[in-house]
Design an enzyme around this catalytic site. Structure first.
Site, PDB file in Angstrom:
ATOM      1  N   HIS A 126       0.828  -1.203   0.000  1.00 57.08           N
ATOM      2  CA  HIS A 126       0.000   0.000   0.000  1.00 57.08           C
ATOM      3  C   HIS A 126       0.870   1.263   0.000  1.00 57.08           C
ATOM      4  CE1 HIS A 126      -3.544   2.485   1.224  1.00 57.08           C
ATOM      5  NE2 HIS A 126      -2.608   3.196   1.821  1.00 57.08           N
ATOM      6  N   GLU A 127       1.805   1.316   0.922  1.00 61.44           N
ATOM      7  CA  GLU A 127       2.643   2.511   1.019  1.00 61.44           C
ATOM      8  C   GLU A 127       3.573   2.661  -0.190  1.00 61.44           C
ATOM      9  OE1 GLU A 127       1.996   4.722   3.110  1.00 61.44           O
ATOM     10  OE2 GLU A 127       0.642   3.531   4.347  1.00 61.44           O
ATOM     11  N   HIS A 169       1.821   4.701  -2.806  1.00 64.21           N
ATOM     12  CA  HIS A 169       1.959   6.153  -2.591  1.00 64.21           C
ATOM     13  C   HIS A 169       3.358   6.625  -3.016  1.00 64.21           C
ATOM     14  CE1 HIS A 169      -1.856   6.496  -0.601  1.00 64.21           C
ATOM     15  NE2 HIS A 169      -1.511   5.759   0.442  1.00 64.21           N
TER      16      HIS A 169
END
Length: 453
Positions: free
Chosen positions: A22-23, A26
């Protein structure tokens, strides 16, 4: 490894993999948009390990519950004026790029889910045929009979017992009557309706609710797969592989009869007589049954577990065929999750369906013990849940950031600091409430299992 340690370990693996992915979403999009990333952290709190690369500190935090990516951001700087306008500053980027950066984490979670479902289908997920045993409760009222094979639930075709029970459970959570098609022993397909609207309020993971639905897997053969130490079975000389043929003169056809007859006969006299088949020979065994407590239930027991049935269903596709299957499974799971969220918001489904990391840890351990394909399926579902949750328009979540940035884009100027702070407080309060409720549900469930209430 104990169940507790196994749950903790597989929870850490699950969170580590999914949060990192997920990170990284980003991070990857931010770098493509020219944003300077100061820190990429898995976990919160003081870093326990870190290294520097390409101007970014890569760290592992002391609290392994989540993660974050820190950008060069004038709103978080001690001196905003000194940071504003610097190359790579986050808020100097146009709104569409900031929206893309915020959405990248959830999108990467969804992409991971598709990839995990694809790998699951290629490997093959073993399961059981959706053939039921003697029905009770609502299933019996609907006209289902032992030996029926479930073909579809709510119009959706099912090929395994897990898929069938998942579909029934999802309908039960919303207390909706649902159609079921079954094939009888003669192969003839007939339709029935499970009156799930009759279920008592609450989450469908309650044992009493499952009993009320009354769909059970076909009973296992009465073959012993485990003998617990220091129990009546061990003291009486029962062995793994023994097949129980009779109990106090009653013929035994399957494991369900043993449980029923033991309760009836031991209530009259704890000393029971068994006839077992061992190595082709029939051997009489005398055993003194005891009232034992397992999983919050106290009943007459021998201290044995039945030998598991061989898996007779396999969900497997070739690498190419698994691609559309993975997209279809992702879509089905997404529709189900969004439907459940809507049902809880409008009060159609109970908030007792909310679960915390306690349940996630237990399911992680159970799925890992079932094999790689089952664990990949679990990872896919949790990753998809994280993606959907983070896209909800709640301040402090990615969806909240997207909403605020969209408002800025439409208005032509940033949302006021006061509005941002108020939104963050509201978002924190809402998330804290949801997390608290989820923990309460799991703790209440565990206490009910311990005390049998």
């Amino acid at each position: 490894m104990s169940e507790f340690l196994g749950s903790v370990f597989w929870l850490a693996v699950t969170l580590g993999v999914l949060v990192t992915f997920h990170e990284f979403g980003h991070y990857w999009v931010a770098r493509r948009c020219g944003v300077r990333v100061l820190r990429f952290s898995i976990g919160f709190g003081k870093p326990i390990a870190s290294f520097q690369r390409d101007g970014t500190q890569w760290a592992i935090g002391a609290i392994p519950l989540g993660g974050y990516v820190k950008f060069l951001d004038q709103r978080e700087a001690d001196d905003p004026r000194a940071v504003a306008g610097q190359p790579g500053e986050f808020y100097s980027k146009p709104p569409w790029q900031r929206i893309a950066i915020a959405a990248a984490g959830p999108v990467f979670n969804i992409v991971f889910a598709i990839a995990a479902f694809w790998a699951m289908f290629v490997i093959g997920r073993p399961d059981y045929q959706p053939v039921i045993g003697a029905p009770k409760g609502l299933a019996a009222e609907a006209g289902l009979v032992a030996g029926d094979r479930i073909v579809s639930v709510g119009g959706e075709k099912v090929d395994s017992m897990s898929a069938a029970m998942l579909a029934v459970t999802q309908a039960a959570a919303r207390h909706r009557d649902t159609s079921v098609e079954v094939a009888g022993a003669n192969g003839q397909i007939r339709a029935a309706t499970l009156a799930l609207s009759k279920l008592p309020p609450g989450a469908p993971d309650n044992a009493a609710v499952y009993e009320k639905i009354g769909i059970n897997a076909a009973p296992l053969p009465a073959v012993i797969g485990l003998v617990d130490a220091d129990t009546p079975a061990a003291k009486g000389g029962l062995k793994v592989g023994d097949r129980i043929l009779g109990l106090n003169g009653h013929a035994i056809a399957d494991s369900s009869q043993v449980s029923r007859l033991l309760g009836e006969e031991a209530a009259k006299n704890p000393q029971v007589s068994l006839l077992v088949e061992r190595d082709g020979r029939q051997i009489p065994v005398a055993i003194a049954a005891e009232r034992l407590t397992r999983d919050g239930q106290t009943r007459w027991m021998l201290g044995i577990a039945w030998q598991e049935r061989a898996r007779d269903a396999l969900e497997r596709f070739g690498p190419l065929a698994a691609v559309p299957a993975a997209f279809e499974e992702t879509w089905k799971q997404t529709a189900s999750m969004l439907g459940m969220i809507k049902s809880m918001i409008v009060g159609e489904a109970s908030v007792k369906n909310l679960s915390s990391v306690i349940s996630i840890a237990e399911v992680a351990n159970a799925s890992a013990n079932e094999g790689l394909a089952w664990f990949l399926s679990f990872l896919a579902v949790i990753s998809l849940s994280l993606g959907i949750l983070n896209l909800l328009p709640i301040p402090i979540l990615d969806g909240g950031h997207i909403v605020f940035t969209l408002a800025e884009w439409i208005k032509g100027r940033p949302v006021s600091e006061r509005t941002l702070i108020a939104g963050q407080y509201v978002g924190l309060a809402l998330l804290a409430s949801l997390m608290g409720l989820a923990f309460y549900n799991d703790i209440a469930r565990k206490l009910a299992q311990v005390f049998g209430s």
